[in-house]
Design a protein around this motif. Sequence first.
Motif, short mmCIF file in Angstrom:
data_model
loop_
_atom_site.label_atom_id
_atom_site.label_comp_id
_atom_site.label_asym_id
_atom_site.label_seq_id
_atom_site.Cartn_x
_atom_site.Cartn_y
_atom_site.Cartn_z
N THR A 6 -10.45 -2.34 3.29
CA THR A 6 -10.24 -1.93 4.68
C THR A 6 -11.54 -1.76 5.47
O THR A 6 -11.51 -1.40 6.64
N ARG A 7 -12.68 -2.04 4.86
CA ARG A 7 -13.95 -1.86 5.55
C ARG A 7 -14.07 -2.80 6.75
O ARG A 7 -14.57 -2.42 7.81
N ASN A 8 -13.61 -4.05 6.59
CA ASN A 8 -13.70 -5.02 7.69
C ASN A 8 -12.36 -5.71 7.98
O ASN A 8 -12.32 -6.68 8.72
N MET A 9 -11.29 -5.21 7.39
CA MET A 9 -9.97 -5.85 7.53
C MET A 9 -8.98 -4.85 8.11
O MET A 9 -9.02 -3.66 7.80
N SER A 10 -8.07 -5.33 8.96
CA SER A 10 -7.03 -4.48 9.53
C SER A 10 -6.20 -3.86 8.41
O SER A 10 -5.88 -4.54 7.42
N ARG A 11 -5.83 -2.60 8.58
CA ARG A 11 -5.14 -1.89 7.51
C ARG A 11 -3.82 -2.55 7.13
O ARG A 11 -3.48 -2.66 5.95
N TYR A 12 -3.04 -2.99 8.14
CA TYR A 12 -1.73 -3.60 7.83
C TYR A 12 -1.90 -4.81 6.93
O TYR A 12 -1.10 -5.08 6.03
N LEU A 13 -2.99 -5.56 7.16
CA LEU A 13 -3.25 -6.77 6.39
C LEU A 13 -3.71 -6.41 4.98
O LEU A 13 -3.27 -7.02 3.99
N ALA A 14 -4.58 -5.41 4.87
CA ALA A 14 -5.07 -4.98 3.56
C ALA A 14 -3.93 -4.50 2.68
O ALA A 14 -3.86 -4.81 1.49
N VAL A 15 -3.01 -3.72 3.26
CA VAL A 15 -1.86 -3.21 2.50
C VAL A 15 -1.00 -4.36 1.99
O VAL A 15 -0.57 -4.38 0.82
N GLU A 16 -0.75 -5.34 2.86
CA GLU A 16 0.08 -6.49 2.47
C GLU A 16 -0.57 -7.27 1.33
O GLU A 16 0.11 -7.71 0.40
N ILE A 17 -1.88 -7.43 1.39
CA ILE A 17 -2.59 -8.17 0.34
C ILE A 17 -2.55 -7.41 -0.98
O ILE A 17 -2.30 -7.99 -2.05
N GLU A 18 -2.81 -6.12 -0.93
CA GLU A 18 -2.83 -5.31 -2.15
C GLU A 18 -1.46 -5.27 -2.83
O GLU A 18 -1.37 -5.11 -4.06
N GLN A 19 -0.39 -5.45 -2.06
CA GLN A 19 0.95 -5.42 -2.64
C GLN A 19 1.44 -6.80 -3.07
O GLN A 19 2.50 -6.90 -3.68
N HIS A 20 0.69 -7.86 -2.76
CA HIS A 20 1.14 -9.21 -3.06
C HIS A 20 0.86 -9.55 -4.53
O HIS A 20 -0.29 -9.48 -4.99
N PRO A 21 1.88 -9.95 -5.29
CA PRO A 21 1.69 -10.22 -6.71
C PRO A 21 0.85 -11.47 -7.00
O PRO A 21 0.31 -11.61 -8.11
N GLY A 22 0.73 -12.35 -6.01
CA GLY A 22 0.01 -13.60 -6.24
C GLY A 22 -1.46 -13.55 -5.86
O GLY A 22 -2.17 -14.56 -5.95
#
Length: 556
Positions: free
Chosen positions: A409-425
Amino acid sequence: MRWPDELVETPDLQGAYPRLSEAQIQALSACGERRSARREDVLFAEGDPCVAFLVVLAGKVAEVKGYGFDDQLIGIHGAGRFLGDLNVLTGQAGFITAVVAEDGEALAVPAEELRRLVTEDETLGDLVLRAYLIRRSMLIGLGAGFRIIGSRYSPDCRRLREFAARNRLPHRWIDLEEDTDVESLLQRMGLTPQETPFVIWRGEKVLRNPTNAELAKLIGLPAPAPRESGWDLLVVGAGPAGLAAAVYGASEGLTTIVLDSVATGGQAGTSSRIENYLGFPAGLSGGELAERAEIQARKFGAQFSIPAEACTLQEQEGHHVVTVKEGAVIQTRALLIATGVRYRKLDVPDLERFEATSVYYAATAFEAQMCSRDPVVVVGGGNSAGQAALFLAQHVASVRLLVRDDALTRNMSRYLAVEIEQHPGIQVMLNTQVRRLVGEQTLEAVVAEDNVTGERFTLEARAMFVFIGAEPYSRWLADEVALDSRGYILTGLDAARSGRKGVPDSAGRPFPLETSRAGVFAAGDVRNGSIKRVASAVGEGAMAVRLVHEHLQLRG
């Protein structure tokens, strides 16, 4: 053409083939011509410039891919349906052929009249535009249009394929490394694999390793009409800022021309999904945004020249003169520089060698197709890298996201970071940097390092996507306008403080987006102090046109 035993109309499952109402046909008839249509008549042919919007009044018409040499039926359309795709609005050559399958009648409306009508009639305009956008996507998926033949290891093949993909030109890619039938095709045409890449159009016309400009000319990307008196507004760069300026400039009566070296859309055009743009809660792709904006600008009379790379800027007798790499010299009363930025490159050995085959700076359907089912790495910690990782995860075997910082989240929008962290791929690897690339003809792996522990490890990867920040595309300006130490264009008060001679110094000058040269403006990412967001760039492009008007009024 061998017709099916029963001519059944193709169902409209996606909204690509709507039926016009009687009132709409009546309105079109007022400026069109009715024509009888006999079986086997060709209403328009693949490769021909589009001059008319065709509506089926009676009978049935087939749209065919590769008519006369391949004969693949795409669809059959009856009374009330209209033919063609985006070429009717953009002036490109057609990518399919329309053949009468059952005697009847058609209405032909000059393409220029259609452009006028869709401007005046919002309902008709929305119906036609939506259908044509869907049809263009379908044609791309079907591999209609021209063919590119060559090796996946060829930099020129990649260049041609990227140009076609970025400009959403329907085409089919034939890989020498995989297609077992391609050699017989080349033999029939008197060609050899050593001469690749080829572009084959309509089964007969062959270009040997054409430039992007030669390919554009082949498929009819329209060149701007010359103007003896010059233009009111020249826009260099067709990203969101440049496209917004084209729409507002042309709609407000300025003779407007837009140049871009590759395609409309800029960096935004390479984004698979823009999710935070106002008014699009479901998001939209950068390519779709660019395509809609270009059609909108053309509707108001703006002209586009692509590819056209600006090389130099000079001032002559109160006009701004831009020299284009492809040979043109364009004179204008006001200039908007919206050339945006280019992604930075990693400082690793052998990068250039792998850039031809395995390193990418965008993540669109084209790049996904190039590395489908392969493991890939994405390098970067901003929104561009995050969007790329999410998109690629739908198409490739695995995605590793390499981030040099200790938090996503240092340089990325929070909504996007959360989606990435939850993505299994997607596997997120923080505190990680690339140190070396491994492979022969193509990338096989990357050697990465943990920047906290110093540990190095090897990651299997067939492709690497790099999004590590950007630098302004302003080198072509040389010393013609004031730049900051990083190469971004100074505007407004910053330009006034630059210390350059000739800076406009009357009341209120330079204007907020005006550079150190009167009548030359900058908008979007290339401007010092700009907000790096699509919405901000669009706003600056619109604002620049207002300031252009003020400048032209002061000039008289």
